[in-house]
Design an enzyme around this catalytic site. Structure first.
Site, PDB file in Angstrom:
ATOM      1  N   ASN A  71       1.672   0.162   5.543  1.00  0.00           N
ATOM      2  CA  ASN A  71       1.843  -0.682   4.265  1.00  0.00           C
ATOM      3  C   ASN A  71       2.722  -1.875   4.989  1.00  0.00           C
ATOM      4  O   ASN A  71       3.591  -1.798   5.711  1.00  0.00           O
ATOM      5  CB  ASN A  71       2.797   0.306   3.619  1.00  0.00           C
ATOM      6  CG  ASN A  71       3.578  -0.402   2.425  1.00  0.00           C
ATOM      7  OD1 ASN A  71       4.870  -0.212   1.911  1.00  0.00           O
ATOM      8  ND2 ASN A  71       2.723  -1.573   1.862  1.00  0.00           N
ATOM      9  N   GLY A  72       2.379  -2.992   4.369  1.00  0.00           N
ATOM     10  CA  GLY A  72       3.183  -4.142   4.773  1.00  0.00           C
ATOM     11  C   GLY A  72       2.194  -5.198   5.244  1.00  0.00           C
ATOM     12  O   GLY A  72       0.990  -5.265   4.835  1.00  0.00           O
ATOM     13  N   GLY A  93      -1.643   1.092  -4.697  1.00  0.00           N
ATOM     14  CA  GLY A  93      -2.690   0.310  -4.211  1.00  0.00           C
ATOM     15  C   GLY A  93      -3.984   1.064  -4.886  1.00  0.00           C
ATOM     16  O   GLY A  93      -4.116   2.515  -5.006  1.00  0.00           O
ATOM     17  N   ASP A 123       9.573  -7.969 -20.009  1.00  0.00           N
ATOM     18  CA  ASP A 123       9.045  -7.545 -19.019  1.00  0.00           C
ATOM     19  C   ASP A 123       9.951  -7.435 -17.566  1.00  0.00           C
ATOM     20  O   ASP A 123      11.113  -7.940 -17.746  1.00  0.00           O
ATOM     21  CB  ASP A 123       7.865  -8.322 -18.656  1.00  0.00           C
ATOM     22  CG  ASP A 123       6.577  -7.885 -18.081  1.00  0.00           C
ATOM     23  OD1 ASP A 123       6.709  -6.652 -17.649  1.00  0.00           O
ATOM     24  OD2 ASP A 123       5.402  -8.237 -18.188  1.00  0.00           O
ATOM     25  N   ASP A 124       9.249  -6.511 -16.702  1.00  0.00           N
ATOM     26  CA  ASP A 124      10.083  -6.412 -15.699  1.00  0.00           C
ATOM     27  C   ASP A 124      10.025  -7.934 -14.778  1.00  0.00           C
ATOM     28  O   ASP A 124      11.125  -8.069 -13.957  1.00  0.00           O
ATOM     29  CB  ASP A 124       9.624  -5.311 -14.576  1.00  0.00           C
ATOM     30  CG  ASP A 124       8.182  -5.455 -14.432  1.00  0.00           C
ATOM     31  OD1 ASP A 124       7.245  -5.073 -15.063  1.00  0.00           O
ATOM     32  OD2 ASP A 124       7.707  -6.164 -13.426  1.00  0.00           O
ATOM     33  N   CYS A 150       0.838  -1.240  -0.034  1.00  0.00           N
ATOM     34  CA  CYS A 150       0.020   0.032   0.172  1.00  0.00           C
ATOM     35  C   CYS A 150       0.689   1.116  -0.043  1.00  0.00           C
ATOM     36  O   CYS A 150       1.956   1.130  -0.044  1.00  0.00           O
ATOM     37  CB  CYS A 150      -0.776  -0.042   1.067  1.00  0.00           C
ATOM     38  SG  CYS A 150      -1.814  -1.424   1.453  1.00  0.00           S
ATOM     39  N   THR A 193       6.299  -0.799 -16.616  1.00  0.00           N
ATOM     40  CA  THR A 193       7.257  -0.954 -15.803  1.00  0.00           C
ATOM     41  C   THR A 193       8.596  -1.152 -16.233  1.00  0.00           C
ATOM     42  O   THR A 193       9.729  -0.909 -16.015  1.00  0.00           O
ATOM     43  CB  THR A 193       6.714  -1.668 -14.453  1.00  0.00           C
ATOM     44  OG1 THR A 193       5.831  -1.107 -13.753  1.00  0.00           O
ATOM     45  CG2 THR A 193       8.045  -1.825 -13.343  1.00  0.00           C
ATOM     46  N   TYR A 229       9.467  -3.767  -9.506  1.00  0.00           N
ATOM     47  CA  TYR A 229       7.926  -3.720  -9.750  1.00  0.00           C
ATOM     48  C   TYR A 229       7.264  -2.635  -9.080  1.00  0.00           C
ATOM     49  O   TYR A 229       6.686  -1.617  -9.694  1.00  0.00           O
ATOM     50  CB  TYR A 229       7.313  -4.781 -10.197  1.00  0.00           C
ATOM     51  CG  TYR A 229       5.661  -4.486 -10.134  1.00  0.00           C
ATOM     52  CD1 TYR A 229       5.264  -4.090 -11.506  1.00  0.00           C
ATOM     53  CD2 TYR A 229       4.982  -4.863  -9.203  1.00  0.00           C
ATOM     54  CE1 TYR A 229       3.851  -3.918 -11.630  1.00  0.00           C
ATOM     55  CE2 TYR A 229       3.615  -4.579  -9.357  1.00  0.00           C
ATOM     56  CZ  TYR A 229       2.980  -4.076 -10.688  1.00  0.00           C
ATOM     57  OH  TYR A 229       1.679  -4.004 -10.729  1.00  0.00           O
TER      58      TYR A 229
HETATM   59  O1  LIG Z   1       2.901 -12.391 -14.649  1.00  0.00           O
HETATM   60  P1  LIG Z   1       1.746 -11.324 -14.201  1.00  0.00           P
HETATM   61  O2  LIG Z   1       1.043 -12.093 -12.940  1.00  0.00           O
HETATM   62  O3  LIG Z   1       0.980 -10.841 -15.442  1.00  0.00           O
HETATM   63  O4  LIG Z   1       2.417 -10.224 -13.424  1.00  0.00           O
HETATM   64  C1  LIG Z   1       3.639  -9.585 -13.998  1.00  0.00           C
HETATM   65  C2  LIG Z   1       3.025  -8.171 -14.586  1.00  0.00           C
HETATM   66  O5  LIG Z   1       2.254  -7.336 -13.942  1.00  0.00           O
HETATM   67  C3  LIG Z   1       3.049  -5.960 -13.827  1.00  0.00           C
HETATM   68  O6  LIG Z   1       2.385  -5.255 -14.606  1.00  0.00           O
HETATM   69  P2  LIG Z   1       1.135  -4.133 -14.282  1.00  0.00           P
HETATM   70  O7  LIG Z   1       0.261  -4.214 -15.435  1.00  0.00           O
HETATM   71  O8  LIG Z   1       0.613  -4.621 -13.091  1.00  0.00           O
HETATM   72  O9  LIG Z   1       1.853  -2.894 -14.119  1.00  0.00           O
HETATM   73  P3  LIG Z   1       2.556  -2.036 -14.975  1.00  0.00           P
HETATM   74  O10 LIG Z   1       1.756  -1.074 -16.076  1.00  0.00           O
HETATM   75  O11 LIG Z   1       3.321  -0.887 -14.117  1.00  0.00           O
HETATM   76  O12 LIG Z   1       3.711  -2.656 -15.926  1.00  0.00           O
HETATM   77  C4  LIG Z   1       4.330  -6.483 -13.961  1.00  0.00           C
HETATM   78  O13 LIG Z   1       4.813  -5.286 -14.454  1.00  0.00           O
HETATM   79  C5  LIG Z   1       4.105  -7.436 -15.170  1.00  0.00           C
HETATM   80  O14 LIG Z   1       4.032  -6.937 -16.370  1.00  0.00           O
HETATM   81  N1  LIG Z   2      -0.463  -3.921   0.440  1.00  0.00           N
HETATM   82  C1  LIG Z   2      -0.255  -3.682   1.975  1.00  0.00           C
HETATM   83  O1  LIG Z   2       0.541  -2.893   2.340  1.00  0.00           O
HETATM   84  C2  LIG Z   2      -1.285  -3.858   2.657  1.00  0.00           C
HETATM   85  C3  LIG Z   2      -1.726  -3.317   4.305  1.00  0.00           C
HETATM   86  C4  LIG Z   2      -2.418  -4.513   5.101  1.00  0.00           C
HETATM   87  N2  LIG Z   2      -1.929  -5.649   5.211  1.00  0.00           N
HETATM   88  C5  LIG Z   2      -3.908  -4.591   4.213  1.00  0.00           C
HETATM   89  O2  LIG Z   2      -4.175  -5.622   3.916  1.00  0.00           O
HETATM   90  O3  LIG Z   2      -4.447  -3.855   4.096  1.00  0.00           O
HETATM   91 MG   LIG Z   3       3.829  -4.651 -16.352  1.00  0.00          MG
END
Ligand SMILES: O=P(O)(O)OC[C@H]1O[C@H](OP(=O)(O)OP(=O)(O)O)[C@H](O)[C@@H]1O
Ligand SMILES: NC(=O)CC[C@H](N)C(=O)O
Ligand SMILES: [Mg+2]
Length: 509
Positions: A101-102, A28, A364-365, A2, A302, A256
Site C-alpha cells: 500500500n502506497g 481499493g 462533506d468530509d 490499497c 464518510t 476520508y
Molecule cells: O470532490 P470529489 O472528487 O467528489 O471527492 C470527494 C468525495 O468523494 C468521497 O466520497 P465517496 O463516494 O468516494 O465515498 P463515501 O461513500 O465513503 O463518502 C468523499 O467522501 C467525498 O464525498
Molecule cells: N493505492 C495504493 O496503495 C497503490 C499501490 C501501488 N502503488 C499500485 O498502484 O498498485
Molecule cells: Mg463521500
C-alpha cells in the site's frame, strides 16, 4: 491507499484473509488478490473486481496453507490491468511474495538501477513490483539460513533506497511473514494476535478493523521505519530499521480513507472525525455568527460522523436528507471522471421533504475534484431547498498526492489556484465553509496528543520526503491525469505471465 493483510496461523488462512479483505474493501475496489503458502509452494489468485467477485469457492479451496497475504487495489501507478494486481511474486532469493500500500516516488530510478546494477527485470509498470525486487535484491545479499537480524538489515537497505509512502507485507518461502512501514509512517499498518488452542496467531493489516473481524487483539501500529518478522512458529520479532524515523502519517486517512471504526496511530478515526465536526462548528460560529441554517445534512457515507457532531455543536437539527444506494461503492476511488460522475447520481438520492423551503448546510468530509458537491447541490435545489450552504470537514485540497492516493493532477482539483469563495461560486453554493488546516491537525491531536506531525501535502503542498519537485509533479500529471488514463485504458486481457497452475481449470471454469 490499497489495503494489505497478512496472516500466520495454525490453521488454513484463506477464509480469515477473505474476511479481512472484505472489511478493507473501502481501500481499493479495482482488484483483489491473495497468495498463500503451502508445503513450500505459493498459491495465487488475483484479478480485477471486488473481493466477492474475485474469490469463488473453487479458488478458495485451492488457496491452502496456514500462511498468506492479501491485497485490495486502488491503482496509483502503472495501469489497472489484472497483471498489476497484487500480491506480486519473485522466485529469488528463496521465493518471496509481497503486497504493498502506497506509492514509491523514485520508482523510475529504482527500476533503472534494478536492471543495470542488480540484474533484475521488472515486467509491469507497477511500483509495487519495483519495491518487491528491491527487497528481494537486498535479501539476496544475506545468503542461506537467514535470521531475523538479516531480514531487518535488508529492510534497512530498502529504506535507504526507496522513497515515498509504503506499507508492505510479504511472505518469504521457508522463513515466515515480514512487514515494514516507510520511515515517515505515511501509510498505516497495524498488527495483533489471537490465541488458537494455546498457540499464537498473528495478523498484520492496513487498519485495525481487519483484526476486529478476525477476533485478533490489536497490539499496535508499526512505528515509522519499523519492520516485523513472524517466524514459522508464530514468534514475533520487531526492529526499527530506519536511520531517522519521524512519524508523519497521512492526515487524509483520518479525513476520508480509513473506516471510522479503525484505530490508526493510536487515534480512533471516529473520534478524529467527530473533532473535525466540532472544529468546523467553531469556525462557523466565528466567521458567520448569525448563521441561518435550518438543517445540517451529511453527504453519506464518510461525512456522517463529522456532520452529526457539527450539528449538535451548533444546536441545529441533523437530518439524513440523502439516501445512499448500498450497492454502489465509493465514487472517489473509481477510475475515470465519467464513471465517478454517473455514480454520484446512482448512489445518492434526495428525500425532498428534508429540503423543501429550508436553508440547508450540506457537509462533506472533503472536496477533491468537486464531482460530488456539484451534483449534490443541484439535487438539493431540485428538491426545493431555499438556500444551499456547503461545508467541508477538510481544508481545500489543492495539491497532488504522491504517496498512495490517486490525485495526480493539480488541474483536476477544484480548489487548485482558487480561493474558498471561488470554489463556493463554482459549485453553486450560497455560502462555502472549509476547515482550517491547523484545526484539522488539532482535531487529530485532540484524540492522540502524541501525533505531532502529519503528511498534509494535499492541503499545503509540503512533501515530507523532500524529493518532490516541479518536474516530478509535471511528469506525474502528464502520465496519470484522467485523459492519459483514458488513453491507456485499452485492452488489459491477461496473457498469462503469472498465475499458471497445473490443474488449469480455474481461470476458465
Ligand atoms: O470532490 P470529489 O472528487 O467528489 O471527492 C470527494 C468525495 O468523494 C468521497 O466520497 P465517496 O463516494 O468516494 O465515498 P463515501 O461513500 O465513503 O463518502 C468523499 O467522501 C467525498 O464525498
Ligand atoms: N493505492 C495504493 O496503495 C497503490 C499501490 C501501488 N502503488 C499500485 O498502484 O498498485
Ligand atoms: Mg463521500
Amino acid at each position: 491507499m490499497c489495503g494489505i493483510v497478512g496472516l500466520m496461523a495454525n490453521q488454513a488462512v484463506n477464509q480469515a484473509l477473505y474476511d479481512a479483505l472484505t472489511v478493507l474493501q473501502h481501500r481499493g475496489q479495482d482488484a483483489a488478490g491473495m497468495m498463500t503458502w503451502h508445503e513450500g509452494r505459493f498459491l495465487l489468485r488475483k484479478s480485477n473486481g471486488l473481493v466477492r467477485d474475485v474469490f469463488h469457492t473453487r479458488h478458495m479451496r485451492r488457496l491452502k496453507g496456514n500462511l498468506g497475504i492479501g491485497h485490495v487495489r486502488y491503482p496509483t501507478a502503472g495501469s489497472s490491468s489484472e497483471a498489476e494486481s497484487q500480491p506480486f511474486y519473485v522466485n529469488s532469493p528463496y521465493g518471496i511474495s509481497l503486497a504493498h500500500n502506497g506509492n514509491l516516488t523514485n520508482s523510475d530510478q529504482l527500476k533503472q538501477e534494478l536492471f543495470s546494477s542488480d540484474l533484475r527485470h521488472i515486467n509491469t509498470s507497477s511500483d509495487s513490483e519495483v519495491l518487491l525486487n528491491v527487497f528481494a535484491h537486498e535479501l539476496g545479499k544475506q545468503g542461506l539460513s537467514m535470521g531475523p537480524e538479516d531480514i531487518f538489515d535488508a529492510v534497512r537497505r530498502v529504506h535507504r533506497r526507496c522513497n515515498g509512502g509504503y506499507a508492505a507485507v510479504a511472505i518469504i518461502n521457508g522463513y515466515g511473514m515480514v512487514a515494514f512501514r516507510d520511515p515517515h509512517g505515511i501509510r498505516p499498518v497495524v498488527f495483533g494476535t489471537r490465541q488458537e488452542e494455546g498457540r499464537q496467531e498473528v495478523m498484520i493489516a492496513s487498519e485495525s478493523v481487519a483484526l476486529d473481524v478476525g477476533g485478533f487483539e490489536l497490539h499496535r501500529d508499526l512505528d515509522p521505519g519499523e519492520a516485523i518478522f513472524v517466524d514459522l512458529d508464530g514468534n514475533i520479532h520487531t526492529q526499527s530499521c530506519a536511520d531517522n524515523p519521524v512519524l508523519a502519517p497521512c492526515i487524509f486517512e483520518h479525513v476520508y480513507l480509513a473506516r471510522p471504526d479503525s484505530i490508526l496511530d493510536g487515534a480512533y478515526v471516529y473520534g478524529t472525525r467527530m473533532q473535525m465536526g466540532r472544529k468546523l462548528g467553531d469556525r462557523i460560529r466565528q466567521e458567520w455568527p448569525d448563521y441561518d441554517i435550518d438543517v445540517v445534512i451529511p453527504i453519506p457515507d464518510t461525512s456522517r460522523t463529522s456532520a452529526l457532531e457539527l450539528a449538535q455543536h451548533l444546536g441545529v437539527t441533523y437530518r439524513e436528507g440523502f439516501m445512499k444506494n448500498r450497492y454502489i461503492g465509493r465514487t472517489f476511488i473509481m477510475p475515470g471522471q465519467t464513471l465517478r460522475k454517473k455514480s454520484v447520481r446512482q448512489k445518492l438520492n434526495a428525500i425532498d421533504v428534508e429540503f423543501k423551503g429550508k436553508n440547508v448546510l450540506l457537509v462533506d468530509d472533503s472536496i477533491v475534484r468537486g464531482t460530488t458537491c456539484n451534483e449534490i447541490i443541484q439535487m438539493a435545489r431540485e428538491a426545493g431547498a431555499n438556500k444551499v450552504y456547503f461545508a467541508s470537514a477538510a481544508p481545500p485540497v489543492r495539491y497532488p498526492n504522491v504517496y498512495g492516493i490517486d490525485m495526480p493532477s493539480a488541474e483536476e482539483l477544484i480548489a487548485h489556484g482558487r480561493t474558498e469563495a471561488e470554489v463556493g461560486d463554482l459549485i453553486g453554493a450560497d455560502r462555502m465553509i472549509y476547515q482550517d488546516l491547523e484545526d484539522l491537525k488539532t482535531a487529530c491531536r485532540d484524540v492522540n496528543p502524541a501525533l505531532e506531525e502529519f503528511d498534509c501535502s494535499v492541503f499545503d503542498g509540503r512533501y515530507i520526503t523532500g524529493d518532490i519537485d516541479e518536474a516530478y509533479l509535471n511528469n506525474l500529471e502528464a502520465s496519470r491525469n484522467d485523459s492519459a488514463k483514458d488513453h491507456s485504458a485499452g485492452d488489459h486481457a491477461l496473457v498469462g505471465m503469472h498465475n499458471q497452475d497445473d490443474d488449469q481449470d480455474d481461470d476458465f471454469a
